[in-house]
Design a protein around this motif. Structure first.
Motif, short mmCIF file in Angstrom:
data_model
loop_
_atom_site.label_atom_id
_atom_site.label_comp_id
_atom_site.label_asym_id
_atom_site.label_seq_id
_atom_site.Cartn_x
_atom_site.Cartn_y
_atom_site.Cartn_z
N PRO A 127 40.22 -20.99 19.20
CA PRO A 127 41.54 -20.40 18.99
C PRO A 127 41.59 -19.45 17.79
N ALA A 128 41.00 -19.86 16.68
CA ALA A 128 41.00 -18.99 15.49
C ALA A 128 40.18 -17.73 15.73
N GLN A 129 39.07 -17.87 16.44
CA GLN A 129 38.24 -16.70 16.74
C GLN A 129 39.00 -15.71 17.62
N LEU A 130 39.73 -16.21 18.60
CA LEU A 130 40.50 -15.33 19.48
C LEU A 130 41.67 -14.68 18.75
N ARG A 131 42.35 -15.44 17.89
CA ARG A 131 43.45 -14.84 17.11
C ARG A 131 42.92 -13.72 16.21
N LYS A 132 41.75 -13.93 15.64
CA LYS A 132 41.12 -12.91 14.80
C LYS A 132 40.86 -11.63 15.60
N ALA A 133 40.58 -11.81 16.89
CA ALA A 133 40.33 -10.66 17.78
C ALA A 133 41.62 -10.03 18.27
#
Length: 86
Positions: free
Chosen positions: A76-82
């Protein structure tokens, strides 16, 4: 003012990969649209996979972020960063 466009999500996978199946199911559960390419069956997709630094599957490309493997806690954090809204 232009609305921000959600980055495209691309999953590079293989048919026999259990982590790929888990990631695919997780993306669907989150209601995220994505494109998927089997790198064993699609030579062009395999070249794109390599261009993104792929060495193993699953490989997820979200906007300008390359995410290797599947870790449901970190994703989730990786996708939000994207720039992918969750």
């Amino acid at each position: 003012m232009k609305a921000r466009k959600t980055p495209r999500i691309t999953l590079y996978s293989t048919h026999s990969c259990s982590h790929c199946r888990q990631l695919r199911a997780w993306l669907k559960q989150q209601g995220l649209a994505f494109r998927e390419f089997d790198i064993q069956r699609n030579a062009r997709a395999f070249k794109e996979f390599q261009r993104h630094g792929g060495r193993s599957v699953p490989l997820l490309v979200a906007g300008d972020q390359t995410i290797r493997g599947f870790d449901a806690k970190r994703l989730p954090a990786q996708l939000r960063k994207a720039g992918i809204p969750l």
